[in-house]
Design a protein around this motif. Structure first.
Motif, PDB file in Angstrom:
ATOM      1  N   GLY A   1      -4.392  -0.704   1.739  1.00  0.00           N
ATOM      2  CA  GLY A   1      -5.883  -1.721   2.326  1.00  0.00           C
ATOM      3  C   GLY A   1      -6.309  -0.643   3.382  1.00  0.00           C
ATOM      4  N   LEU A   2      -5.588   0.145   3.923  1.00  0.00           N
ATOM      5  CA  LEU A   2      -6.224   1.306   5.099  1.00  0.00           C
ATOM      6  C   LEU A   2      -7.100   2.127   4.241  1.00  0.00           C
ATOM      7  CD1 LEU A   2      -3.311   2.022   7.387  1.00  0.00           C
ATOM      8  CD2 LEU A   2      -5.348   0.259   7.744  1.00  0.00           C
ATOM      9  N   ASN A   3      -6.485   2.746   3.179  1.00  0.00           N
ATOM     10  CA  ASN A   3      -7.198   3.425   2.364  1.00  0.00           C
ATOM     11  C   ASN A   3      -8.604   2.826   1.737  1.00  0.00           C
ATOM     12  OD1 ASN A   3      -5.363   5.500   2.442  1.00  0.00           O
ATOM     13  ND2 ASN A   3      -4.437   5.473   0.364  1.00  0.00           N
ATOM     14  N   LYS A   4      -8.397   1.692   1.434  1.00  0.00           N
ATOM     15  CA  LYS A   4      -9.679   0.971   0.694  1.00  0.00           C
ATOM     16  C   LYS A   4     -10.480   0.731   2.181  1.00  0.00           C
ATOM     17  CE  LYS A   4      -8.900  -2.070  -2.291  1.00  0.00           C
ATOM     18  NZ  LYS A   4      -8.198  -2.994  -2.955  1.00  0.00           N
ATOM     19  N   TYR A   5     -10.126   0.484   3.364  1.00  0.00           N
ATOM     20  CA  TYR A   5     -10.968   0.279   4.347  1.00  0.00           C
ATOM     21  C   TYR A   5     -11.919   1.610   4.724  1.00  0.00           C
ATOM     22  CZ  TYR A   5     -12.647  -0.314   9.356  1.00  0.00           C
ATOM     23  OH  TYR A   5     -13.403  -0.435  10.242  1.00  0.00           O
TER      24      TYR A   5
ATOM     25  N   ALA B   1       2.302  23.236  -5.212  1.00  0.00           N
ATOM     26  CA  ALA B   1       2.148  22.686  -3.680  1.00  0.00           C
ATOM     27  C   ALA B   1       0.590  22.543  -3.393  1.00  0.00           C
ATOM     28  CB  ALA B   1       3.179  23.576  -2.776  1.00  0.00           C
ATOM     29  N   ASP B   2      -0.016  23.683  -3.700  1.00  0.00           N
ATOM     30  CA  ASP B   2      -1.424  23.823  -3.200  1.00  0.00           C
ATOM     31  C   ASP B   2      -2.462  22.809  -3.743  1.00  0.00           C
ATOM     32  OD1 ASP B   2      -1.022  25.316  -5.539  1.00  0.00           O
ATOM     33  OD2 ASP B   2      -2.872  26.271  -5.094  1.00  0.00           O
ATOM     34  N   VAL B   3      -1.929  22.389  -4.887  1.00  0.00           N
ATOM     35  CA  VAL B   3      -2.944  21.360  -5.826  1.00  0.00           C
ATOM     36  C   VAL B   3      -2.346  20.034  -5.262  1.00  0.00           C
ATOM     37  CG1 VAL B   3      -3.475  20.518  -7.864  1.00  0.00           C
ATOM     38  CG2 VAL B   3      -3.201  22.970  -7.574  1.00  0.00           C
ATOM     39  N   PHE B   4      -1.222  19.632  -5.127  1.00  0.00           N
ATOM     40  CA  PHE B   4      -0.579  18.409  -4.556  1.00  0.00           C
ATOM     41  C   PHE B   4      -0.933  18.109  -3.346  1.00  0.00           C
ATOM     42  CE2 PHE B   4       2.678  15.509  -3.369  1.00  0.00           C
ATOM     43  CZ  PHE B   4       2.366  14.101  -4.192  1.00  0.00           C
ATOM     44  N   ALA B   5      -1.192  19.383  -2.503  1.00  0.00           N
ATOM     45  CA  ALA B   5      -1.552  19.026  -1.117  1.00  0.00           C
ATOM     46  C   ALA B   5      -2.837  18.250  -1.033  1.00  0.00           C
ATOM     47  CB  ALA B   5      -1.386  20.552  -0.466  1.00  0.00           C
ATOM     48  N   ARG B   6      -3.699  18.491  -2.047  1.00  0.00           N
ATOM     49  CA  ARG B   6      -5.076  17.987  -1.976  1.00  0.00           C
ATOM     50  C   ARG B   6      -4.716  16.532  -2.363  1.00  0.00           C
ATOM     51  NH1 ARG B   6      -7.491  22.705  -5.882  1.00  0.00           N
ATOM     52  NH2 ARG B   6      -7.226  24.455  -4.420  1.00  0.00           N
ATOM     53  N   SER B   7      -3.922  16.119  -3.334  1.00  0.00           N
ATOM     54  CA  SER B   7      -3.514  14.622  -3.455  1.00  0.00           C
ATOM     55  C   SER B   7      -3.168  13.979  -2.388  1.00  0.00           C
ATOM     56  CB  SER B   7      -2.515  14.542  -4.735  1.00  0.00           C
ATOM     57  OG  SER B   7      -3.071  15.162  -6.066  1.00  0.00           O
ATOM     58  N   ILE B   8      -2.238  14.540  -1.507  1.00  0.00           N
ATOM     59  CA  ILE B   8      -1.888  14.061  -0.152  1.00  0.00           C
ATOM     60  C   ILE B   8      -2.913  13.536   0.630  1.00  0.00           C
ATOM     61  CG2 ILE B   8      -0.746  14.527   1.805  1.00  0.00           C
ATOM     62  CD1 ILE B   8       1.233  16.492   0.439  1.00  0.00           C
ATOM     63  N   ASP B   9      -3.981  14.540   0.707  1.00  0.00           N
ATOM     64  CA  ASP B   9      -5.113  14.114   1.395  1.00  0.00           C
ATOM     65  C   ASP B   9      -6.126  13.106   0.800  1.00  0.00           C
ATOM     66  OD1 ASP B   9      -7.340  14.732   3.302  1.00  0.00           O
ATOM     67  OD2 ASP B   9      -8.531  15.475   2.017  1.00  0.00           O
ATOM     68  N   ALA B  10      -6.227  13.413  -0.669  1.00  0.00           N
ATOM     69  CA  ALA B  10      -7.216  12.303  -1.228  1.00  0.00           C
ATOM     70  C   ALA B  10      -6.553  10.837  -1.397  1.00  0.00           C
ATOM     71  CB  ALA B  10      -7.473  13.058  -2.752  1.00  0.00           C
ATOM     72  N   PHE B  11      -5.222  10.854  -1.391  1.00  0.00           N
ATOM     73  CA  PHE B  11      -4.733   9.507  -1.585  1.00  0.00           C
ATOM     74  C   PHE B  11      -4.098   8.862  -0.355  1.00  0.00           C
ATOM     75  CE2 PHE B  11      -4.679  11.399  -6.102  1.00  0.00           C
ATOM     76  CZ  PHE B  11      -5.666  10.265  -6.593  1.00  0.00           C
ATOM     77  N   GLY B  12      -3.932   9.972   0.617  1.00  0.00           N
ATOM     78  CA  GLY B  12      -3.490   9.244   2.006  1.00  0.00           C
ATOM     79  C   GLY B  12      -2.045   9.231   2.062  1.00  0.00           C
TER      80      GLY B  12
ATOM     81  N   TYR C   1       2.228  13.018  11.708  1.00  0.00           N
ATOM     82  CA  TYR C   1       1.639  12.594  13.136  1.00  0.00           C
ATOM     83  C   TYR C   1       0.169  12.561  13.100  1.00  0.00           C
ATOM     84  CZ  TYR C   1       0.581  13.028  18.197  1.00  0.00           C
ATOM     85  OH  TYR C   1       0.253  12.775  19.285  1.00  0.00           O
ATOM     86  N   ASP C   2      -0.244  13.358  12.328  1.00  0.00           N
ATOM     87  CA  ASP C   2      -1.826  13.251  11.943  1.00  0.00           C
ATOM     88  C   ASP C   2      -2.302  11.855  11.193  1.00  0.00           C
ATOM     89  OD1 ASP C   2      -2.357  15.646  13.327  1.00  0.00           O
ATOM     90  OD2 ASP C   2      -2.806  16.661  11.460  1.00  0.00           O
ATOM     91  N   GLY C   3      -1.328  11.508  10.327  1.00  0.00           N
ATOM     92  CA  GLY C   3      -1.313  10.348   9.466  1.00  0.00           C
ATOM     93  C   GLY C   3      -1.050   9.135  10.453  1.00  0.00           C
ATOM     94  N   LYS C   4      -0.476   9.358  11.510  1.00  0.00           N
ATOM     95  CA  LYS C   4      -0.021   8.181  12.496  1.00  0.00           C
ATOM     96  C   LYS C   4      -1.398   7.976  13.177  1.00  0.00           C
ATOM     97  CE  LYS C   4       4.062   7.785  13.763  1.00  0.00           C
ATOM     98  NZ  LYS C   4       5.370   7.784  14.215  1.00  0.00           N
ATOM     99  N   GLY C   5      -2.066   8.922  13.686  1.00  0.00           N
ATOM    100  CA  GLY C   5      -3.231   8.750  14.424  1.00  0.00           C
ATOM    101  C   GLY C   5      -4.394   8.207  13.697  1.00  0.00           C
ATOM    102  N   GLN C   6      -4.381   8.538  12.446  1.00  0.00           N
ATOM    103  CA  GLN C   6      -5.386   7.943  11.457  1.00  0.00           C
ATOM    104  C   GLN C   6      -5.064   6.529  11.195  1.00  0.00           C
ATOM    105  OE1 GLN C   6      -5.375  10.388   7.898  1.00  0.00           O
ATOM    106  NE2 GLN C   6      -5.836  12.406   9.194  1.00  0.00           N
ATOM    107  N   CYS C   7      -3.710   6.099  10.869  1.00  0.00           N
ATOM    108  CA  CYS C   7      -3.503   4.571  10.779  1.00  0.00           C
ATOM    109  C   CYS C   7      -3.988   4.007  12.063  1.00  0.00           C
ATOM    110  CB  CYS C   7      -2.162   4.429  10.600  1.00  0.00           C
ATOM    111  SG  CYS C   7      -1.436   5.160   9.113  1.00  0.00           S
TER     112      CYS C   7
END
Length: 298
Positions: free
Chosen positions: A33-37, A192-203, A250-256
């Motif tokens: 839901g946060l991703n959708k928001y 790793a370098d490609v999946f790192a982008r998925s981490i960002d893209a999909f939260g 930690y950054d993810g927590k701040g974003q949440c």
């Protein structure tokens, strides 16, 4: 002195405790839901379980059902019959008899996800590869799988000074053991370098942080880290286990926290417009795309 959380009054409030059976209908905000928001506030509110006037929910896509199937076989295979039913292959839906038989079948499997035998076989192959991976199978061997948690966003965490929003939150953790949250993901490219982008893209970093927030508020303990078991869709033999960088969590927590605060503010204003329709918005490529060079290629 920490302030009390503001209690939203114009949203659906839970009347029962959360469990595996009522998780999806439980009126609370989850990480998706946060991703959708983040994508579209209006879309989030239209589909949010905390919206008393939310739109009817669409059927899950085949990809969503397959992902759920893989999670079930990997983490809770004993619950397969409770969640899935195999579509019969011997019904001829071009005949009246076949149409009636199929209608009876669909009535008998309400509340289940319908899969084909081919989907089941493909999922069993995928999961079998994970179970034969030494570090992945060892990581998943202990702990409580698919643990649902629900909590009120009511106090500050890890130095984030805030009053909280009073919003109900929920999550379902793939696995939790020895202070580590564990998540199983499939992807097109496990590098790793490609999946790192998925981490960002999909939260995925926000998902890890959101799980940690839930554990800290429900159990009063701070998780130590987050493990990602990542499997290639194109070559299921390739399974990589990653430990997510603590700074990303930690950054993810701040974003949440910022997203929850923003949702709470919009609830008070009853304003879900995402983009100003009266201006032209600027756009440019992401930093990683701008810095892509030959050095990034093997």
């Amino acid at each position: 002195m920490e302030q009390s959380a503001i209690e939203p009054t114009n949203i659906v409030q839970p009347k029962t405790e959360i469990n595996s059976e009522n998780y999806f209908d439980f009126p609370a905000i989850n990480q998706s839901g946060l991703n959708k928001y983040l994508e579209d506030a209006n879309l989030f509110w239209k589909n949010s379980p905390i919206n008393p006037n939310r739109e009817p929910q669409k059927e899950p896509t085949p990809a969503m059902v397959f992902g759920k199937l893989c999670h079930c076989l990997l983490l809770e295979e004993s619950k397969f019959d409770e969640q899935f039913k195999i579509k019969p292959e011997d019904i001829n839906r071009r005949t009246n008899v076949g149409k009636a038989e199929y209608e009876d079948f669909m009535l008998s499997v309400r509340g289940h996800d319908i899969i084909t035998r081919e989907q089941l076989e493909d999922a069993r192959i995928m999961v079998g590869k994970v179970k034969r991976n030494l570090i992945a199978s060892k990581t998943l061997s202990i702990g409580e799988p698919e643990k649902p948690l629900a909590w009120k966003d009511t106090f500050a965490l890890d130095g984030f000074e805030r009053a909280g929003t009073g919003l109900w939150c929920k999550t379902k953790i793939d696995q939790y053991r020895d202070g580590m949250t564990i998540d199983y993901k499939t992807t097109e490219d496990v590098r790793a370098d490609v999946f790192a982008r998925s981490i960002d893209a999909f939260g995925y970093h926000r998902q890890a942080a959101f799980n940690h927030m839930g554990i800290q508020q429900v159990y009063g303990e701070k998780p130590k880290g987050h493990i990602l078991i990542v499997q290639s869709k194109r070559n299921p033999d390739t399974v990589v286990t990653y430990s997510l960088d603590p700074e990303d969590i930690y950054d993810g927590k701040g974003q949440c926290i910022m997203l929850l605060d923003s949702i709470h503010k919009r609830i008070q204003l009853d304003n879900w417009q995402t983009y100003d329709p009266n201006i032209i918005h600027n756009i440019k490529m992401s930093p990683w795309a701008r810095t892509f060079t030959q050095d990034d290629i093997f």
